[in-house]
Design a protein around this motif. Sequence first.
Motif, PDB file in Angstrom:
ATOM      1  N   ASN A   1       9.496 -28.652 -11.863  1.00  0.00           N
ATOM      2  CA  ASN A   1       8.745 -29.520 -12.770  1.00  0.00           C
ATOM      3  C   ASN A   1       9.689 -30.327 -13.658  1.00  0.00           C
ATOM      4  O   ASN A   1       9.729 -30.169 -14.882  1.00  0.00           O
TER       5      ASN A   1
ATOM      6  N   ASN B   1       4.802 -34.790 -15.474  1.00  0.00           N
ATOM      7  CA  ASN B   1       5.781 -34.218 -16.388  1.00  0.00           C
ATOM      8  C   ASN B   1       6.537 -35.342 -17.092  1.00  0.00           C
ATOM      9  O   ASN B   1       7.226 -36.137 -16.455  1.00  0.00           O
TER      10      ASN B   1
ATOM     11  N   VAL C   1       4.669 -28.731  -7.865  1.00  0.00           N
ATOM     12  CA  VAL C   1       5.068 -30.145  -7.892  1.00  0.00           C
ATOM     13  C   VAL C   1       4.882 -30.712  -6.493  1.00  0.00           C
ATOM     14  O   VAL C   1       5.359 -30.130  -5.513  1.00  0.00           O
TER      15      VAL C   1
END
Length: 247
Positions: A98, A122, A139
């Motif tokens: 992330n 993010n 992700v």
Amino acid sequence: MKKNLLASALLIIGFQSNATIVEMQTNQGTVTVNLYDQHTPVTVANFLEYVSDGSYNGSLIHRSVDDFVVQGGGFTFDTDFTAIEKKAAIANEPVLSNVKGTIAMAKQSGNANSATSQWFFNLKDNSANLDVQNGGFTVFGEITQESFEVLTKITDLVHCGEIPVVGLNEDQCPETTAGFNGENLVTINSVVVIDENPDSSAGLSPVENTLIDDDDKGGDSGSSSGSMAWLMSILAASVFYRRKFIQ
């Protein structure tokens, strides 16, 4: 054991990635997302199902926290916030990190395999927290540098609670979500695939999630009291500061 299996899989596919390209047209600008088809195939397929059936068209950016995340994929708006119809939850794929500029799936606390429609961008490197919390957050793509400027524009807006708003000042924030007008909200007008070839964007270099360990059972970490709040959102017709998990 889990870590060894993940490492073996990543060695096979390598970390030079290719990606389907998706474009989000918002009322604050265009966000272009390169999806990690090869690394997170279940998550990408799930996301593209919501894209193909139009679920994200007319949806909202319903949460924005400066220097943390911008979140969407949960609601549309007519006269109030209306939850997007969710498909079955999917298996977690926490193989990538992330880091700043990535897109990942939101999910319920204490349930690693609970992601459905919601996702977040993010805004910084959140790996130390989100790569390990609740089994790690999956992700599944990255945005372009130009797209990051759109996210910055969103976080710079006035916020009612954590909802970014257009054309209002803080004193004009309504007491409930039903008090908004549609033009007050950050809207994703459409989400479309602009290149469906999974080899369309060569040269991406996603970062491996190296923090997941064998002992993680997919539960809530318990020590991230502030960060877990971002998984919580506003119920339609409730006051801004009353939260519950949305997935």
